[in-house]
Scaffold this motif. Structure first.
Motif, PDB file in Angstrom:
ATOM      1  N   THR A 106       0.844  -1.189   0.000  1.00  0.00           N
ATOM      2  CA  THR A 106       0.000   0.000   0.000  1.00  0.00           C
ATOM      3  C   THR A 106       0.884   1.245   0.000  1.00  0.00           C
ATOM      4  OG1 THR A 106      -0.126  -0.139   2.428  1.00  0.00           O
ATOM      5  CG2 THR A 106      -1.898  -1.171   1.170  1.00  0.00           C
ATOM      6  N   ASP A 107       0.276   2.378  -0.304  1.00  0.00           N
ATOM      7  CA  ASP A 107       1.077   3.587  -0.489  1.00  0.00           C
ATOM      8  C   ASP A 107       1.620   4.170   0.813  1.00  0.00           C
ATOM      9  OD1 ASP A 107      -1.327   4.348   0.531  1.00  0.00           O
ATOM     10  OD2 ASP A 107      -1.804   5.833  -1.001  1.00  0.00           O
ATOM     11  N   ASP A 108       1.191   3.649   1.967  1.00  0.00           N
ATOM     12  CA  ASP A 108       1.681   4.172   3.235  1.00  0.00           C
ATOM     13  C   ASP A 108       2.867   3.393   3.788  1.00  0.00           C
ATOM     14  OD1 ASP A 108       0.227   1.896   3.686  1.00  0.00           O
ATOM     15  OD2 ASP A 108      -0.816   2.638   5.471  1.00  0.00           O
ATOM     16  N   VAL A 109       3.365   2.405   3.052  1.00  0.00           N
ATOM     17  CA  VAL A 109       4.517   1.621   3.484  1.00  0.00           C
ATOM     18  C   VAL A 109       5.779   2.293   2.958  1.00  0.00           C
ATOM     19  CG1 VAL A 109       5.693  -0.606   3.347  1.00  0.00           C
ATOM     20  CG2 VAL A 109       3.203  -0.520   3.558  1.00  0.00           C
ATOM     21  N   GLY A 110       6.674   2.660   3.860  1.00  0.00           N
ATOM     22  CA  GLY A 110       7.896   3.326   3.477  1.00  0.00           C
ATOM     23  C   GLY A 110       8.892   2.379   2.818  1.00  0.00           C
ATOM     24  N   ASP A 111       9.816   2.945   2.065  1.00  0.00           N
ATOM     25  CA  ASP A 111      10.818   2.132   1.369  1.00  0.00           C
ATOM     26  C   ASP A 111      11.693   1.322   2.329  1.00  0.00           C
ATOM     27  OD1 ASP A 111       9.786   3.102  -0.945  1.00  0.00           O
ATOM     28  OD2 ASP A 111      11.381   4.550  -1.330  1.00  0.00           O
ATOM     29  N   PRO A 112      12.191   1.900   3.437  1.00  0.00           N
ATOM     30  CA  PRO A 112      13.008   1.085   4.353  1.00  0.00           C
ATOM     31  C   PRO A 112      12.239  -0.078   4.971  1.00  0.00           C
ATOM     32  CG  PRO A 112      13.353   3.431   4.747  1.00  0.00           C
ATOM     33  CD  PRO A 112      12.180   3.314   3.829  1.00  0.00           C
ATOM     34  N   ILE A 113      10.938   0.073   5.187  1.00  0.00           N
ATOM     35  CA  ILE A 113      10.145  -1.007   5.775  1.00  0.00           C
ATOM     36  C   ILE A 113      10.015  -2.165   4.788  1.00  0.00           C
ATOM     37  CG2 ILE A 113       7.866  -1.601   6.695  1.00  0.00           C
ATOM     38  CD1 ILE A 113       7.609   1.259   7.663  1.00  0.00           C
ATOM     39  N   ALA A 114       9.830  -1.863   3.514  1.00  0.00           N
ATOM     40  CA  ALA A 114       9.679  -2.914   2.500  1.00  0.00           C
ATOM     41  C   ALA A 114      11.000  -3.590   2.163  1.00  0.00           C
ATOM     42  CB  ALA A 114       9.070  -2.323   1.228  1.00  0.00           C
ATOM     43  N   LEU A 115      12.109  -3.008   2.577  1.00  0.00           N
ATOM     44  CA  LEU A 115      13.420  -3.549   2.205  1.00  0.00           C
ATOM     45  C   LEU A 115      13.653  -4.940   2.780  1.00  0.00           C
ATOM     46  CD1 LEU A 115      16.136  -3.122   0.809  1.00  0.00           C
ATOM     47  CD2 LEU A 115      16.944  -1.953   2.870  1.00  0.00           C
ATOM     48  N   SER A 116      13.137  -5.208   3.961  1.00  0.00           N
ATOM     49  CA  SER A 116      13.361  -6.511   4.602  1.00  0.00           C
ATOM     50  C   SER A 116      12.820  -7.648   3.748  1.00  0.00           C
ATOM     51  CB  SER A 116      12.717  -6.527   5.991  1.00  0.00           C
ATOM     52  OG  SER A 116      12.874  -7.781   6.600  1.00  0.00           O
ATOM     53  N   ASP A 117      11.603  -7.503   3.230  1.00  0.00           N
ATOM     54  CA  ASP A 117      11.026  -8.551   2.381  1.00  0.00           C
ATOM     55  C   ASP A 117      11.778  -8.681   1.063  1.00  0.00           C
ATOM     56  OD1 ASP A 117       9.118  -9.149   4.271  1.00  0.00           O
ATOM     57  OD2 ASP A 117       7.614  -7.791   3.423  1.00  0.00           O
ATOM     58  N   LEU A 118      12.286  -7.580   0.529  1.00  0.00           N
ATOM     59  CA  LEU A 118      13.050  -7.647  -0.719  1.00  0.00           C
ATOM     60  C   LEU A 118      14.338  -8.453  -0.524  1.00  0.00           C
ATOM     61  CD1 LEU A 118      12.723  -3.983  -2.089  1.00  0.00           C
ATOM     62  CD2 LEU A 118      11.450  -5.999  -2.802  1.00  0.00           C
ATOM     63  N   LEU A 119      15.045  -8.182   0.548  1.00  0.00           N
ATOM     64  CA  LEU A 119      16.294  -8.900   0.790  1.00  0.00           C
ATOM     65  C   LEU A 119      16.053 -10.381   1.047  1.00  0.00           C
ATOM     66  CD1 LEU A 119      18.175  -6.351   3.094  1.00  0.00           C
ATOM     67  CD2 LEU A 119      18.451  -6.706   0.634  1.00  0.00           C
ATOM     68  N   GLY A 120      14.890 -10.725   1.613  1.00  0.00           N
ATOM     69  CA  GLY A 120      14.583 -12.123   1.872  1.00  0.00           C
ATOM     70  C   GLY A 120      14.364 -12.940   0.613  1.00  0.00           C
ATOM     71  N   GLN A 121      14.166 -12.299  -0.533  1.00  0.00           N
ATOM     72  CA  GLN A 121      13.934 -13.021  -1.782  1.00  0.00           C
ATOM     73  C   GLN A 121      15.231 -13.342  -2.533  1.00  0.00           C
ATOM     74  OE1 GLN A 121      10.995 -10.949  -4.221  1.00  0.00           O
ATOM     75  NE2 GLN A 121      10.001 -10.141  -2.401  1.00  0.00           N
ATOM     76  N   ILE A 122      16.350 -12.825  -2.077  1.00  0.00           N
ATOM     77  CA  ILE A 122      17.629 -13.040  -2.762  1.00  0.00           C
ATOM     78  C   ILE A 122      18.307 -14.260  -2.173  1.00  0.00           C
ATOM     79  CG2 ILE A 122      19.866 -12.015  -3.310  1.00  0.00           C
ATOM     80  CD1 ILE A 122      18.567  -9.283  -3.122  1.00  0.00           C
ATOM     81  N   ASP A 123      18.625 -15.222  -3.019  1.00  0.00           N
ATOM     82  CA  ASP A 123      19.152 -16.502  -2.561  1.00  0.00           C
ATOM     83  C   ASP A 123      20.674 -16.605  -2.669  1.00  0.00           C
ATOM     84  OD1 ASP A 123      19.327 -16.478  -5.270  1.00  0.00           O
ATOM     85  OD2 ASP A 123      18.381 -18.429  -5.608  1.00  0.00           O
ATOM     86  N   GLY A 124      21.353 -15.514  -2.917  1.00  0.00           N
ATOM     87  CA  GLY A 124      22.800 -15.543  -3.064  1.00  0.00           C
ATOM     88  C   GLY A 124      23.446 -14.345  -2.389  1.00  0.00           C
ATOM     89  N   PRO A 125      24.752 -14.235  -2.473  1.00  0.00           N
ATOM     90  CA  PRO A 125      25.460 -13.104  -1.850  1.00  0.00           C
ATOM     91  C   PRO A 125      25.213 -11.798  -2.590  1.00  0.00           C
ATOM     92  CG  PRO A 125      26.986 -14.441  -3.122  1.00  0.00           C
ATOM     93  CD  PRO A 125      25.679 -15.184  -3.139  1.00  0.00           C
ATOM     94  N   VAL A 126      25.328 -10.705  -1.867  1.00  0.00           N
ATOM     95  CA  VAL A 126      25.180  -9.358  -2.426  1.00  0.00           C
ATOM     96  C   VAL A 126      26.501  -8.628  -2.222  1.00  0.00           C
ATOM     97  CG1 VAL A 126      23.939  -7.161  -2.307  1.00  0.00           C
ATOM     98  CG2 VAL A 126      22.707  -9.317  -1.981  1.00  0.00           C
ATOM     99  N   GLY A 127      27.091  -8.175  -3.309  1.00  0.00           N
ATOM    100  CA  GLY A 127      28.381  -7.491  -3.231  1.00  0.00           C
ATOM    101  C   GLY A 127      28.264  -5.984  -3.143  1.00  0.00           C
ATOM    102  N   LYS A 128      27.164  -5.427  -3.677  1.00  0.00           N
ATOM    103  CA  LYS A 128      26.991  -3.973  -3.677  1.00  0.00           C
ATOM    104  C   LYS A 128      25.514  -3.665  -3.520  1.00  0.00           C
ATOM    105  CE  LYS A 128      29.423  -1.536  -6.541  1.00  0.00           C
ATOM    106  NZ  LYS A 128      29.952  -0.894  -7.773  1.00  0.00           N
TER     107      LYS A 128
END
Length: 259
Positions: free
Chosen positions: A113-135
Motif C-alpha cells: 500500500t502507499d503508506d509503506v515506506g521504502d526502508p520497511i519494505a526492504l526486509s522482504d526484498l532482501l529475503g527473496q535473494i538466494d545468493g550473496p550481495v556485493g553492492k
C-alpha cells in the motif's frame, strides 16, 4: 498462462477468457479454459515459482532498489469520468523493485500500500535473494540507522553500501576514530568536489538503470493495476516481473566461440 496473457496484452478478464477459448478452438484442442470469475478467484494468493537467476547463484548481486507508484482502477475514476465528481484522493500502490546491475534482471519485488515506506519494505526484498550481495545502491529515502543495521544483519559487513546522505547530514561523534560508511561518504562529498563527483566515483549514478526499468514497466505492463484487491494485485505484479525478465532474457545477446 491466462493471467500472463492478460498482463501482457492489458486485457480485462472477460476478454482474456474469450481470447484463450478462441485460440483453443483455432488449434482444435479440447481443453477447458477457465472463465473470468475462476481466473479472478484463483489469482488470489497464487503461488508462482521463484524467480530463476540467469547467471550463476554464487556470483554476488549488485543490487539497486527503488519504488514507484501504480494507479489502482476503482470507482473513483468511474465517478470522475461519468458524473464529473472530483475525487478527493486517488488510490495508489507502491511497487518495490530490486535490479541486478550485472544481468539486468529483477531479482526481488514487492507490492504494498502507499503508506509503506521504502526502508520497511526492504526486509522482504532482501529475503527473496538466494545468493550473496556485493553492492547495494539506493536513494536517500533509505538513509537511516534502521536500514544500515538491516543491511549489516542480512548481508554482512563486507557489502558495499552506497546511499547518499542528505545535504544537512553531519558526521557522527566517533567519525574521527571509528568512521562509519555514512561518515566516509559525508567526508568524501565535502573534500572531493561535491555530490556529482561523489556519484561518479562511487557508481551511484548507475541507479538510473532501475529508473529505466520502472519506465519499461509502465510502458510494457502499464501504469495501473487491473485487479481490484491487494492479493490479486500482488499476483499481477509478480507476473509482470516474470514477463519483463523473460523479455530481458530474449533480448540478451549470447556469445559462443566458433573457432
Amino acid at each position: 498462462m491466462c493471467l500472463t496473457v492478460r498482463v501482457v496484452y492489458e486485457l480485462p478478464l472477460r476478454q482474456t477468457q474469450g481470447l484463450m477459448r478462441s485460440i483453443a478452438a483455432l488449434m482444435g484442442v479440447e481443453i477447458t479454459v477457465p472463465d473470468f470469475s475462476t481466473l479472478s478467484r484463483r489469482s488470489k494468493g497464487l503461488a508462482l515459482p521463484p524467480v530463476r537467476r540467469r547467471t550463476a547463484c554464487w556470483r554476488p548481486v549488485h543490487l539497486v532498489v527503488d519504488s514507484t507508484g501504480l494507479k489502482v482502477f476503482g470507482e473513483g475514476e468511474w465517478l470522475e469520468n461519468k458524473h464529473k465528481i472530483k475525487v478527493k484522493r486517488k488510490r495508489w500502490r507502491k511497487l518495490h523493485l530490486g535490479l541486478d546491475l550485472v544481468s539486468g534482471e529483477i531479482v526481488c519485488s514487492d507490492l504494498t500500500t502507499d503508506d509503506v515506506g521504502d526502508p520497511i519494505a526492504l526486509s522482504d526484498l532482501l529475503g527473496q535473494i538466494d545468493g550473496p550481495v556485493g553492492k547495494f545502491i539506493a536513494d536517500g529515502a533509505y538513509d537511516g540507522a534502521a536500514t544500515r543495521d538491516l543491511l549489516t544483519t542480512r548481508l554482512g559487513e563486507i557489502v558495499e553500501v552506497i546511499i547518499p546522505p542528505p545535504k544537512t547530514a553531519v558526521a557522527s561523534s566517533q567519525s574521527a576514530l571509528n568512521p562509519t560508511v555514512r561518515d566516509r561518504h559525508i567526508a568524501k562529498i565535502e573534500t572531493k568536489g561535491g555530490r556529482m563527483a561523489w556519484q561518479k566515483s562511487t557508481g551511484y549514478n548507475q541507479r538510473s538503470r532501475v529508473k529505466t526499468q520502472m519506465g519499461r514497466w509502465k510502458t510494457v505492463i502499464g501504469p495501473k493495476l487491473k485487479a481490484r484487491n491487494l492479493d490479486n494485485q500482488k499476483t499481477e505484479a509478480k507476473i509482470g516481473v516474470r514477463v519483463l525478465n523473460r523479455m530481458t532474457e530474449l533480448g540478451h545477446p549470447e556469445f559462443s566461440r566458433v573457432a
